[in-house]
Write a protein that holds these residues in place. Sequence first.
Motif, PDB file in Angstrom:
ATOM      1  N   LYS A 146      44.783   6.646  20.098  1.00  0.00           N
ATOM      2  CA  LYS A 146      45.920   7.032  20.942  1.00  0.00           C
ATOM      3  C   LYS A 146      46.163   8.532  20.852  1.00  0.00           C
ATOM      4  CE  LYS A 146      48.440   2.648  20.623  1.00  0.00           C
ATOM      5  NZ  LYS A 146      49.672   1.985  20.082  1.00  0.00           N
ATOM      6  N   ARG A 147      46.055   9.065  19.632  1.00  0.00           N
ATOM      7  CA  ARG A 147      46.293  10.498  19.441  1.00  0.00           C
ATOM      8  C   ARG A 147      45.111  11.328  19.908  1.00  0.00           C
ATOM      9  NH1 ARG A 147      49.453  12.433  14.077  1.00  0.00           N
ATOM     10  NH2 ARG A 147      50.898  10.959  15.048  1.00  0.00           N
ATOM     11  N   ARG A 148      43.918  10.785  19.753  1.00  0.00           N
ATOM     12  CA  ARG A 148      42.703  11.484  20.186  1.00  0.00           C
ATOM     13  C   ARG A 148      41.827  10.528  21.000  1.00  0.00           C
ATOM     14  NH1 ARG A 148      40.517  15.889  17.510  1.00  0.00           N
ATOM     15  NH2 ARG A 148      38.825  15.597  19.028  1.00  0.00           N
ATOM     16  N   PRO A 149      42.124  10.375  22.288  1.00  0.00           N
ATOM     17  CA  PRO A 149      41.336   9.450  23.116  1.00  0.00           C
ATOM     18  C   PRO A 149      39.844   9.768  23.137  1.00  0.00           C
ATOM     19  CG  PRO A 149      43.335  10.123  24.250  1.00  0.00           C
ATOM     20  CD  PRO A 149      43.219  10.997  23.041  1.00  0.00           C
ATOM     21  N   ASP A 150      39.508  11.014  22.821  1.00  0.00           N
ATOM     22  CA  ASP A 150      38.101  11.428  22.832  1.00  0.00           C
ATOM     23  C   ASP A 150      37.422  11.248  21.480  1.00  0.00           C
ATOM     24  OD1 ASP A 150      39.622  13.353  21.521  1.00  0.00           O
ATOM     25  OD2 ASP A 150      38.244  14.976  22.061  1.00  0.00           O
ATOM     26  N   ALA A 151      38.080  10.579  20.556  1.00  0.00           N
ATOM     27  CA  ALA A 151      37.572  10.522  19.184  1.00  0.00           C
ATOM     28  C   ALA A 151      36.155   9.961  19.107  1.00  0.00           C
ATOM     29  CB  ALA A 151      38.508   9.689  18.316  1.00  0.00           C
ATOM     30  N   LEU A 152      35.887   8.860  19.799  1.00  0.00           N
ATOM     31  CA  LEU A 152      34.567   8.238  19.701  1.00  0.00           C
ATOM     32  C   LEU A 152      33.479   9.046  20.384  1.00  0.00           C
ATOM     33  CD1 LEU A 152      35.511   4.473  20.215  1.00  0.00           C
ATOM     34  CD2 LEU A 152      34.778   5.584  18.104  1.00  0.00           C
ATOM     35  N   SER A 153      33.863   9.866  21.347  1.00  0.00           N
ATOM     36  CA  SER A 153      32.865  10.673  22.065  1.00  0.00           C
ATOM     37  C   SER A 153      32.775  12.102  21.530  1.00  0.00           C
ATOM     38  CB  SER A 153      33.202  10.705  23.567  1.00  0.00           C
ATOM     39  OG  SER A 153      34.499  11.272  23.770  1.00  0.00           O
ATOM     40  N   ALA A 154      33.541  12.403  20.481  1.00  0.00           N
ATOM     41  CA  ALA A 154      33.508  13.752  19.915  1.00  0.00           C
ATOM     42  C   ALA A 154      32.142  14.030  19.299  1.00  0.00           C
ATOM     43  CB  ALA A 154      34.596  13.899  18.857  1.00  0.00           C
ATOM     44  N   GLU A 155      31.864  15.310  19.079  1.00  0.00           N
ATOM     45  CA  GLU A 155      30.573  15.695  18.506  1.00  0.00           C
ATOM     46  C   GLU A 155      30.356  15.033  17.152  1.00  0.00           C
ATOM     47  OE1 GLU A 155      28.180  19.761  17.142  1.00  0.00           O
ATOM     48  OE2 GLU A 155      29.978  19.894  18.384  1.00  0.00           O
ATOM     49  N   ASN A 156      31.422  14.957  16.355  1.00  0.00           N
ATOM     50  CA  ASN A 156      31.340  14.271  15.060  1.00  0.00           C
ATOM     51  C   ASN A 156      32.548  13.351  14.929  1.00  0.00           C
ATOM     52  OD1 ASN A 156      31.158  13.405  12.413  1.00  0.00           O
ATOM     53  ND2 ASN A 156      30.290  15.349  11.703  1.00  0.00           N
ATOM     54  N   PRO A 157      32.437  12.103  15.419  1.00  0.00           N
ATOM     55  CA  PRO A 157      33.570  11.175  15.388  1.00  0.00           C
ATOM     56  C   PRO A 157      34.140  10.965  13.989  1.00  0.00           C
ATOM     57  CG  PRO A 157      31.831  10.308  16.772  1.00  0.00           C
ATOM     58  CD  PRO A 157      31.258  11.505  16.057  1.00  0.00           C
ATOM     59  N   LEU A 158      33.241  10.973  12.973  1.00  0.00           N
ATOM     60  CA  LEU A 158      33.723  10.736  11.608  1.00  0.00           C
ATOM     61  C   LEU A 158      34.718  11.819  11.188  1.00  0.00           C
ATOM     62  CD1 LEU A 158      33.390   8.815   9.200  1.00  0.00           C
ATOM     63  CD2 LEU A 158      31.652  10.373   8.305  1.00  0.00           C
ATOM     64  N   ASP A 159      34.469  13.071  11.569  1.00  0.00           N
ATOM     65  CA  ASP A 159      35.398  14.155  11.230  1.00  0.00           C
ATOM     66  C   ASP A 159      36.773  13.911  11.852  1.00  0.00           C
ATOM     67  OD1 ASP A 159      33.485  15.449   9.771  1.00  0.00           O
ATOM     68  OD2 ASP A 159      32.970  16.911  11.332  1.00  0.00           O
ATOM     69  N   VAL A 160      36.760  13.423  13.101  1.00  0.00           N
ATOM     70  CA  VAL A 160      38.025  13.173  13.793  1.00  0.00           C
ATOM     71  C   VAL A 160      38.795  12.056  13.103  1.00  0.00           C
ATOM     72  CG1 VAL A 160      39.113  12.458  15.963  1.00  0.00           C
ATOM     73  CG2 VAL A 160      37.098  13.948  15.996  1.00  0.00           C
ATOM     74  N   PHE A 161      38.102  10.957  12.792  1.00  0.00           N
ATOM     75  CA  PHE A 161      38.783   9.834  12.150  1.00  0.00           C
ATOM     76  C   PHE A 161      39.240  10.193  10.738  1.00  0.00           C
ATOM     77  CE2 PHE A 161      37.056   7.499  15.693  1.00  0.00           C
ATOM     78  CZ  PHE A 161      37.971   6.482  15.881  1.00  0.00           C
ATOM     79  N   ARG A 162      38.501  11.080  10.097  1.00  0.00           N
ATOM     80  CA  ARG A 162      38.912  11.524   8.764  1.00  0.00           C
ATOM     81  C   ARG A 162      40.205  12.337   8.846  1.00  0.00           C
ATOM     82  NH1 ARG A 162      35.240  14.802   7.930  1.00  0.00           N
ATOM     83  NH2 ARG A 162      33.674  13.427   6.973  1.00  0.00           N
TER      84      ARG A 162
END
Length: 549
Positions: free
Chosen positions: A209-225
């Motif tokens: 919800k906060r980052r709708p692009d999280a799964l498509s980001a260059e490094n999704p793990l960094d976003v989820f972290r």
Amino acid sequence: MTPETLAEKVLSATRTAFETLGLDAAVLPTQTAVERPRDPKHGDYASNIALQTAKKAGTNPRALAEKIAENLAAHAGVAKVDIAGPGFLNITLDAAAAGEIAGKIVAAGSAYGTNNSMEGVFANLEFVSANPTGPIHAGGTRWAAMGDSLARVMRASGAKLTAEYYVNDAGAQIEHFAGSLLARAKGEPTPENGYVGAYIDDIAADVLKRRPDALSAENPLDVFRSVGLELMLEEIKGTLADFGTHFDVFFSEKGLHERGELDKAVDRLTELGHVFEADGALWLRTTEFGDDKDRVLKNSKGGWTYFASDCAYYLDKRERGFEKLVLMLGADHHGYVGRMQAISQAFGDEPGTLEILIGQFVNLLKNGEPIRLSKRAGNMITLNDVVEAVGVDAARYALTRYSADSTIDLDIDLWTKHGNENPVYYVQYAHARTSGVLRNAVERGVEKGESYDAALLTHPRESDLLKALAEFPAVVATAAELREPHRVARYAEELAAAYHRFQHDCRVLPFPDEETTPVNQARLWVVDATRVVLANALGLLGVSAPERM
């Protein structure tokens, strides 16, 4: 007269006795204390100062006690002084002196109970510090209550204290947390060493919800972290705030790494001669300071250990100027005591600079049986589960009522009862009764006046209650000194009992067809004083003081 004032009179009478007897006053203490005897027949207070000092002064304790008693009996407010055994002083106050305390308490209000026993102490109190990878569990809940109450009693005793939460946002557990969030967001199974529970699904959804692009980001793990940690910490902070637990500082472990503080700490320890290399790793020689084995600072692959972070964090606290460090740890952290004390001594600090308190487990019971699983966390009982079961007031009181080294069986059935067998209800009801009496007095036009005749407070129940009220500052000081906030809870229960007995045996308000007498007015002052002290005691526990129940 307060116990502190009486203790000063005892010491003054002793100094005079030493002068009269030609004894060396250098052996006298700078301060003394008086205690309530177990048997009320032995007087209001007792002192053993004659026994403490006679041998040092080279005189007979009984003879010294007789001279002290003679001097003390001449002080205003002291009705008589008896000598028991080899030299104990049993002191009885006159009613007026004993009754003065009610007025002093009402005048002091919320400040009554504060003292200067820890004045000048610059302290850091670290507690809870649960990993930001899930909700706060029941053990952390105990520290959330007890740690916050300890912070309150230490501040009430004059300490300049910072309450601190250490956020373990670096290390393998954070990677496992991030990986668990990413897997759930993708609809994949939890990875090995991952975290489970409905809260992982909730946070993973909130990250998206906060980052709708999280799964498509260059490094999704960094976003989820990063976003997952932010969300988890927000939840932890909100949970603690709702529980009434305040922290001045949330300190990031990751920040230690980013600022190079681990290198700084190791450099300092190297300069002090305590660091060595072996097997390709960097070690701290903690066995020199009583630890059971030396500890690795940097492993053979060049990676920092948690122990290195502990060293850096300790040094950071000391360099922020804290002179006293109090660390509250769970029952599963006994092994940390030796290594943490070794860190303190390796940096050159004196024993006692670091204090470590170990708390035992909390068992949540329903119908006499332990509750083992949380609907949300999956494998543990959380702070929110405890609050949902018994409420904030009962949870805080129950978790603070026992010494840290005792295991708690928190019985939901007991702590939700509206009866005298429930300790928090018993104390809160006493406060509500005092408020009710004062409210009724106003409604009936009965005024306690600007002052009262303390000499009228001669009933045994009045005397017992007044002595209990007078003890509160000493209880707070002792709780702070010994790091035992449960003493405040136990005191509150004793005070509540004394008040209930007083109200049963001593009519406060006149009957509707009677005139208000000076006795009624004096008793209203006692009721008001009791209200103040009960509210102050509950406040130190972070528990509300209701005016109606």
